[in-house]
Design an enzyme around this catalytic site. Structure first.
Site, PDB file in Angstrom:
ATOM      1  N   GLY A 122      13.195  20.418 -13.950  1.00 13.63           N
ATOM      2  CA  GLY A 122      11.937  20.656 -14.643  1.00 13.63           C
ATOM      3  C   GLY A 122      10.782  20.930 -13.708  1.00 13.63           C
ATOM      4  CD  GLU A 125      13.634  24.335 -16.628  1.00 15.90           C
ATOM      5  OE1 GLU A 125      14.021  25.108 -17.516  1.00 15.90           O
ATOM      6  OE2 GLU A 125      13.765  23.095 -16.692  1.00 15.90           O
ATOM      7  CG  MET A 334      38.705  10.700  11.542  1.00 14.35           C
ATOM      8  SD  MET A 334      38.173  11.302   9.923  1.00 14.35           S
ATOM      9  CE  MET A 334      39.728  11.251   9.028  1.00 14.35           C
ATOM     10  CB  VAL A 410      42.876   5.123  18.487  1.00 11.11           C
ATOM     11  CG1 VAL A 410      41.704   5.129  19.461  1.00 11.11           C
ATOM     12  CG2 VAL A 410      43.099   3.727  17.921  1.00 11.11           C
ATOM     13  CB  VAL A 411      47.470   6.594  17.052  1.00 12.45           C
ATOM     14  CG1 VAL A 411      47.676   5.324  17.865  1.00 12.45           C
ATOM     15  CG2 VAL A 411      48.706   6.945  16.264  1.00 12.45           C
ATOM     16  CE  LYS A 417      43.793   2.571  13.228  1.00 13.46           C
ATOM     17  NZ  LYS A 417      42.562   3.318  13.551  1.00 13.46           N
ATOM     18  CB  SER A 439      43.932   5.699   5.747  1.00 13.89           C
ATOM     19  OG  SER A 439      45.148   5.713   6.470  1.00 13.89           O
ATOM     20  CG  ASN A 463      40.830  15.157   7.837  1.00 13.92           C
ATOM     21  OD1 ASN A 463      39.806  15.511   8.401  1.00 13.92           O
ATOM     22  ND2 ASN A 463      42.014  15.663   8.132  1.00 13.92           N
TER      23      ASN A 463
END
Length: 727
Positions: A122, A125, A334, A410-411, A417, A439, A463
């Site tokens: 709006g 507009e 990533m 990392v992996v 980790k 993940s 990803n």
């Protein structure tokens, strides 16, 4: 009888000695200017006062501006949109706005909309109803008509006026997409007549109006090439443009969103007709769309996104720490994506890996993402260069002592980790927050390797980082409120949609996806074809089917995630035999060129029929023994059942968090409002009955979750049982 609407004090009117009337919007009750009915009726009153001033010779021109520092007008009142229940009510609201803007348009003096900051719906507009529009060059200045994203159309004259100002093709590009233009792009499109530096914007806008008063009118709108003007000037040419636009809309939406199709109908029917006829067509379409279920669902999602900004799962009273310097450990695709994202939002980034080649690849990936933004005109070459200069990298920990937050990428192996995080903790300051981009792996298990687990959280990006909006912010059992709040605030700064979740296998999105993908494997084992399984999902509205999604994720990644979920939840998530066999092959999915589908140059080339043999299956005759409706039901029911368990386990704080995460993380169809809103529409009683029927023949996989059975017995819905905190 309904109570009369209370007028807002905003907008305010001031007429100076030069005869310039300034209409200033500055709603004292809100952070941004919203066009509620009270504001609109006050605007009508102000326009009446201006008319009196013009007749008395006291008003020579009108300037409309905002009193807010970072926004012009952000659009209509979303709550009012949500309350429209009937087409007649919606059409009446549209006509009210049209009437007031027509009053503005017919003022017999120059009118200028001075746009600084966000100008949406709006607000845009209103600008179209003015004789002229000028914009500031501030980065926060954005002009657009995003109504289509709420399942409606610009109904206060925007659908009618914009094609007349900038041409049919330019108008369709904005109205059908909800695209937002900065000041310079708006000028090139013909949407504004001038762009001024933001430090002197108000005075420059006044000078622009003074010149129009003194020197008379100037041309407005787009200056299109002659062939385009000729095409748009004739009915056959317009039909060609609208037909092409309709084909594109159908390809993108499958016809599941009525608003874009109604927009095309209104624009086509009003072309070459009077403004008044265009307004009437707008109002009729607005009434139908405002009262539709799709619009209600899209408004619902808008509210979920707004709630996410406040952090529905955040600990009360937690204050985020400031993050200006970010570290990324693990320089894969990533890591490069996270580095580019942070640098694009003004954050200094240090990338670290154990190999020079990996660091170089991460920097190249970030550079490539910036290059794409330049090519798409989302930033200038100079802006891209400046952003890239914020990223540095190496194989040592130089600079890590001054970082505010580190993202480990990392992996996906627990011991790796844990070792990397412990090492990083020793190289950073005691106040630095560490996060893991995992993940599936347990945040709490990783925290056991740290001396300061209170400064550790999960930060699960999806990803590709530059395109997927969701970030799962994972709060471990020992994560401090400040750490959660800091990660959440950082996500918002980087333009992401954060959803706070608790630690648990697969967290929220991957845990719900697990049974869905696995059920696709069971359907394969029962003879369903790859085409039917994926078509069932896409017809429901998902962007791709489950088997195509496995290819996209990566068969190796899918296998690892499936093993994690199976280990955590036992027999009900035992991987389907065809998927296990597939995981034993050399197929990797899209990244390897072959999976369920074949790929050439990254583009899908159709189902690879040889995959059936590698899964120990025969190629189905025709489309297989299971109907597409039954396939769809099993896929969606598997997700709903697991979502109920996610809420039972306290992984998510609300049904809204589940829905927002599934929409932003998987592309669950927004027109359905979300997985659990869809479940509520079906009602838990119906779902339980269907699942119990399936559980008899499918080894108990569909045994309803205890929560779902409780909701069915109590005649309650997910959103009643799990509202957003504070509601």
């Amino acid at each position: 009888m309904s109570e009369p609407v209370k007028l807002s004090p905003s907008p305010y009117l001031n007429v100076d000695e030069e005869g310039i009337a300034q209409i200033r919007f500055n709603d004292p009750s809100r952070n941004a200017n919203v066009l509620s009915e009270g504001v609109m009726r006050r605007l009508s009153q102000v326009i009446g006062e201006i008319c009196e001033g013009i007749e008395a010779g006291k008003v020579k021109g009108v300037l409309i501006r905002s009193g807010k520092p970072a926004s012009f007008i952000v659009g209509a009142d979303i709550d009012a949109i949500a309350q429209v229940e009937s087409p007649d009510q919606g059409a009446l609201a549209a006509r009210l706005g049209q009437t007031i803007y027509r009053e503005l348009e017919l003022l017999p003096v120059p009118t200028v909309a001075a746009i600084h900051g966000a100008c949406m719906g709006g607000g845009t507009e209103m600008g179209l109803a003015c004789r002229y529009r000028v914009a500031s060059d501030h980065p926060k200045t954005r002009i657009g008509l995003p109504e289509v994203q709420l399942g409606i159309l610009p109904a206060w004259g925007g659908t009618t006026r914009l094609p007349r100002l900038i041409g049919l093709q330019g108008a369709l590009d904005l109205i059908l997409t909800g695209k937002k233009l900065d000041g310079n792009r708006a000028r090139k499109a013909g949407l504004v007549e001038a762009v001024f530096p933001h430090p002197i914007f108000e005075e420059a806008a006044l000078d622009f109006l003074r010149k129009r008063i003194a020197d008379g009118p100037i041309p407005t709108g787009a200056s299109s090439p002659l062939p385009i003007r000729l095409l748009e000037a004739t009915p056959p040419g317009r039909r060609i443009i609208l037909s092409m636009a309709r084909k594109k809309v159908m390809a993108q939406t499958g016809g599941n969103y009525p608003a874009p199709l109604r927009i095309l109908e209104v624009i086509g029917a009003s072309a070459g007709r009077s403004l008044e006829r265009g307004f009437e067509l707008e109002a009729e379409a607005a009434g139908e769309l405002l009262a539709s279920g799709v619009s209600k669902n899209l408004v619902h999602i808008f509210h979920l996104q707004e709630a996410s900004k406040k952090g529905t799962g955040l600990p009360a009273g937690a204050e985020p720490r400031k993050v200006d310097r970010l570290g990324v450990v693990g320089a894969g695709v990533m890591g490069g994506g996270v580095a580019q994202l942070a640098a694009n939002h003004g954050i200094q980034v240090r990338v670290k890996d154990i190999r020079h080649e990996a660091v170089g690849q991460a920097l190249e990936h970030a550079q490539g993402l910036f290059r794409k933004r330049v090519e798409r005109r989302r930033m200038s070459e100079r802006e891209a260069e400046q952003a890239m200069e914020r990223i540095s990298g190496g194989i040592d920990y130089s600079g890590f002592g001054s970082l505010d937050l580190v993202v480990e990428a990392v992996v996906e192996k627990m011991e790796v980790k844990r070792a990397v995080l412990a090492e990083v903790e020793g190289k950073t300051s005691p106040g630095c927050i560490l996060t893991t981009n995992t993940s599936t792996l347990s945040v709490d298990a990783m925290a056991e390797a740290l001396a300061r687990p209170e400064n550790f959280a999960g930060m699960h990006f999806f990803n590709p980082v530059d395109r997927m909006p969701l970030v799962e912010v994972i709060a471990g059992a020992r994560t401090s409120p400040e750490a959660v709040a800091t990660v959440h605030a950082l996500c918002l700064r980087m333009g992401k949609v954060p959803v706070v979740v608790r630690d648990g296998p697969g967290f929220l999105v991957n845990r719900i996806l697990g049974p869905y993908l696995n059920e696709a494997g069971h359907l394969l084992a029962e003879g369903a074809s790859i085409e039917v399984i994926d078509r069932a999902a896409t017809r429901f509205g998902l962007p791709m089917g489950p088997l195509r999604l496995i290819d996209e994720i990566g068969i190796d990644v899918m296998r690892h995630a499936g093993e994690v979920l199976h280990q955590a939840f036992g027999q009900r998530l035992e991987p389907a035999a065809p998927l296990v066999r597939l995981g034993d092959t050399k197929r990797l999915g899209k990244k390897g060129g072959s999976g369920f589908y074949r790929y050439e140059g990254g583009k899908e080339q159709g189902v690879d029929p040889t995959v059936y043999g590698e899964m120990g299956l025969s190629i189905p005759e025709d489309e297989g023994p299971i109907s597409i409706d039954d396939v769809r039901a099993r896929l969606i029911l598997a997700m709903i059942n697991e979502a109920a368990r996610v809420l039972e386990d306290g992984i998510a704080a609300s049904a809204g968090d589940v829905d927002l995460a599934m929409i932003m993380g998987t592309g669950f169809p927004p027109f359905r409002g979300g997985l659990l809103r869809f479940a509520d529409d079906q009602h838990p009683r119906t779902l339980v009955k269907r699942m119990e029927g399936l559980a008899v023949t499918l080894s108990g996989r569909f045994q309803p979750a205890p929560l779902l059975k409780t909701l069915a017995a109590e005649d309650r819905e997910f959103y009643q049982a799990f509202p957003d905190p504070g509601k």
